[in-house]
Design an enzyme around this catalytic site. Sequence first.
Site, PDB file in Angstrom:
ATOM      1  N   GLU A  90       0.921  -1.324  -0.092  1.00 19.69           N
ATOM      2  CA  GLU A  90       0.237  -0.032  -0.011  1.00 19.69           C
ATOM      3  C   GLU A  90       0.836   1.162  -0.040  1.00 19.69           C
ATOM      4  OE1 GLU A  90      -3.542  -2.298   2.309  1.00 19.69           O
ATOM      5  OE2 GLU A  90      -2.718  -0.646   3.409  1.00 19.69           O
ATOM      6  N   CYS A 103       3.272   8.393   1.165  1.00 19.71           N
ATOM      7  CA  CYS A 103       4.015   7.362   2.070  1.00 19.71           C
ATOM      8  C   CYS A 103       4.269   6.252   1.235  1.00 19.71           C
ATOM      9  CB  CYS A 103       3.131   7.225   3.341  1.00 19.71           C
ATOM     10  SG  CYS A 103       3.400   6.309   4.311  1.00 19.71           S
ATOM     11  N   CYS A 110       5.869  -6.971   7.143  1.00 14.09           N
ATOM     12  CA  CYS A 110       7.112  -6.507   8.012  1.00 14.09           C
ATOM     13  C   CYS A 110       7.553  -7.544   9.132  1.00 14.09           C
ATOM     14  CB  CYS A 110       6.596  -5.085   8.692  1.00 14.09           C
ATOM     15  SG  CYS A 110       8.048  -4.494   9.454  1.00 14.09           S
ATOM     16  N   CYS A 114       6.228  -5.076  15.814  1.00 14.63           N
ATOM     17  CA  CYS A 114       5.959  -3.807  17.022  1.00 14.63           C
ATOM     18  C   CYS A 114       4.224  -4.327  17.099  1.00 14.63           C
ATOM     19  CB  CYS A 114       5.949  -2.731  16.178  1.00 14.63           C
ATOM     20  SG  CYS A 114       7.576  -1.826  15.966  1.00 14.63           S
ATOM     21  N   CYS A 117       1.264  -2.083  15.436  1.00 17.12           N
ATOM     22  CA  CYS A 117       1.412  -2.001  13.850  1.00 17.12           C
ATOM     23  C   CYS A 117       0.533  -3.226  13.378  1.00 17.12           C
ATOM     24  CB  CYS A 117       2.767  -1.801  13.643  1.00 17.12           C
ATOM     25  SG  CYS A 117       2.911  -1.211  11.671  1.00 17.12           S
ATOM     26  N   SER A 187      12.081   6.211   7.660  1.00 18.92           N
ATOM     27  CA  SER A 187      11.737   6.098   9.154  1.00 18.92           C
ATOM     28  C   SER A 187      11.938   4.433   9.671  1.00 18.92           C
ATOM     29  CB  SER A 187      10.058   6.337   9.287  1.00 18.92           C
ATOM     30  OG  SER A 187       9.924   5.958  10.492  1.00 18.92           O
ATOM     31  N   SER A 210      11.720   5.678  15.135  1.00 22.41           N
ATOM     32  CA  SER A 210      10.346   5.191  16.108  1.00 22.41           C
ATOM     33  C   SER A 210      10.620   4.802  17.346  1.00 22.41           C
ATOM     34  CB  SER A 210       9.689   4.040  15.273  1.00 22.41           C
ATOM     35  OG  SER A 210       9.213   4.609  14.036  1.00 22.41           O
ATOM     36  N   CYS A 331      -1.339   5.866  10.168  1.00 23.28           N
ATOM     37  CA  CYS A 331      -0.388   4.971  10.662  1.00 23.28           C
ATOM     38  C   CYS A 331      -0.503   3.735  11.359  1.00 23.28           C
ATOM     39  CB  CYS A 331       0.286   5.999  11.649  1.00 23.28           C
ATOM     40  SG  CYS A 331       1.013   7.453  11.218  1.00 23.28           S
TER      41      CYS A 331
HETATM   42  N1  SAH Z   1       9.419   0.489   9.891  1.00 23.96           N
HETATM   43  C1  SAH Z   1       9.367   2.151  10.005  1.00 23.96           C
HETATM   44  C2  SAH Z   1       8.446   2.708   9.130  1.00 23.96           C
HETATM   45  C3  SAH Z   1       7.155   2.208   8.961  1.00 23.96           C
HETATM   46  S1  SAH Z   1       6.143   2.735  10.311  1.00 23.96           S
HETATM   47  C4  SAH Z   1       9.462   2.304  11.289  1.00 23.96           C
HETATM   48  O1  SAH Z   1       9.121   1.657  12.299  1.00 23.96           O
HETATM   49  O2  SAH Z   1       9.585   3.471  11.649  1.00 23.96           O
HETATM   50  C5  SAH Z   1       5.644   4.402  10.353  1.00 23.96           C
HETATM   51  C6  SAH Z   1       5.268   4.988  11.682  1.00 23.96           C
HETATM   52  O3  SAH Z   1       4.030   4.698  11.945  1.00 23.96           O
HETATM   53  C7  SAH Z   1       6.137   4.392  12.890  1.00 23.96           C
HETATM   54  O4  SAH Z   1       6.683   5.397  13.699  1.00 23.96           O
HETATM   55  C8  SAH Z   1       5.181   3.573  13.558  1.00 23.96           C
HETATM   56  O5  SAH Z   1       5.819   2.949  14.779  1.00 23.96           O
HETATM   57  C9  SAH Z   1       3.976   4.262  13.450  1.00 23.96           C
HETATM   58  N2  SAH Z   1       2.913   3.462  13.737  1.00 23.96           N
HETATM   59  C10 SAH Z   1       2.740   1.976  13.446  1.00 23.96           C
HETATM   60  N3  SAH Z   1       1.291   1.792  13.783  1.00 23.96           N
HETATM   61  C11 SAH Z   1       0.958   2.746  14.294  1.00 23.96           C
HETATM   62  C12 SAH Z   1      -0.259   2.996  14.870  1.00 23.96           C
HETATM   63  N4  SAH Z   1      -1.079   2.018  15.067  1.00 23.96           N
HETATM   64  N5  SAH Z   1      -0.552   4.074  15.340  1.00 23.96           N
HETATM   65  C13 SAH Z   1       0.014   5.232  15.011  1.00 23.96           C
HETATM   66  N6  SAH Z   1       1.342   5.046  14.699  1.00 23.96           N
HETATM   67  C14 SAH Z   1       1.816   3.816  14.415  1.00 23.96           C
END
Ligand code: SAH
Length: 354
Positions: A90, A103, A110, A114, A117, A187, A210, A331
């Site tokens: 996406e 984006c 992935c 996390c 996410c 990021s 992050s 996000c």
């Molecule tokens: N893998 C990279 C980039 C992808 S995520 C990273 O972790 O930075 C982009 C951002 O969205 C990251 O800061 C991630 O932690 C955040 N993110 C992921 N899930 C989220 C959610 N449910 N609500 C808000 N931010 C989220």
Amino acid sequence: MTKAWSILPDEWKDILVAQGLRAFRADQILHALYRDWIDDWDQATTLPKDLRERLKVEFPLTRAEVRAVSRAADGTEKLLVGFEDGEAVETVLIPATGRFTQCISTQVGCAMGCVFCASGAQGVVRSLAADEIVAQYLLGRRRGDITNLVVMGMGEPFMNYDATLRALKLINAGKGPNLGARHITLSTCGVVPGFAKLAAEGIQFELSVSLHAPNDALRSELMPVNRRWPLDELLRACADYTRQTKRIITFEYTLIKGVNDSRACAEELARQVRRVPMAKVNLIPLSPVDHRPDLKTPDEQTLLMFLDVLMKAKVQTMLRRSRGKDAAAACGQLRLRSRAQDGRQAAFPPQKMV
Ligand code: SAH
């Protein structure tokens, strides 16, 4: 056979000569690719037909198609982009006054896991190749003049370092799309070896990290990557990066109700962030995700309290508002909701087909 959209503009001459082709064709090819924005060699009508036929075979244009589009009320659009092997990622287009941000994703799924996410909820299928990352951008720019690119979609860019950097260098190249390095943000969740590599590139891309927790106990719970590269190591890598590149690092901190949103967390975060020269913080209220309904967005009062503590500690902080929620484009929401029987055609419920 090399995919045309994985070749950096400066590499074309040598590559053509190595194939027994004439070096002067490089400029014509680059003009066709990145000024006429062809998506089929037959559209490159300045080139002789027999050359076009050879280019089709030796330097094919990656087939990537927009399989579905969902549009949120705020104008944010999410595109499902399918590739030749049937996999899909996406990409999200986010209009704002004076900017148009895209984006992009670097992996199908992935591996980082996390907990908050959705992209990682089903693990990683594969990394994207450079041309597939570029193809997402090219599909985006057909829908508007992209001013900013953020590598914040599905996947961990530092787990697919080479392809990601090649794609970004291509998008940045003057004889390519020519998007300014300072308008491109990577990021990472904190894959430490990536920092020194990126610093050594000497390109002024922006870097976000992050963070999401101010201590190892909590961070390891939320982000398994912290067990491999704990905070001390991560913050040291960040400090080294800013000293070496003289570039700011932005820490992303997703606020989750009752998990990492206390006053004590804010105070500890301020102390940690001050270890890194030239750091700022983006606070992002959690976007709820389907697979963890227990994780909630903090209320407004808590968000403002958290912001206030950081500001009073003289940490440069922004409270971000999530965009594209009703298109599941916010996000952490990027994920294929399900797949059809053949396992290839993604079943994606678009709100609006375009
Ligand atoms: N893998 C990279 C980039 C992808 S995520 C990273 O972790 O930075 C982009 C951002 O969205 C990251 O800061 C991630 O932690 C955040 N993110 C992921 N899930 C989220 C959610 N449910 N609500 C808000 N931010 C989220």
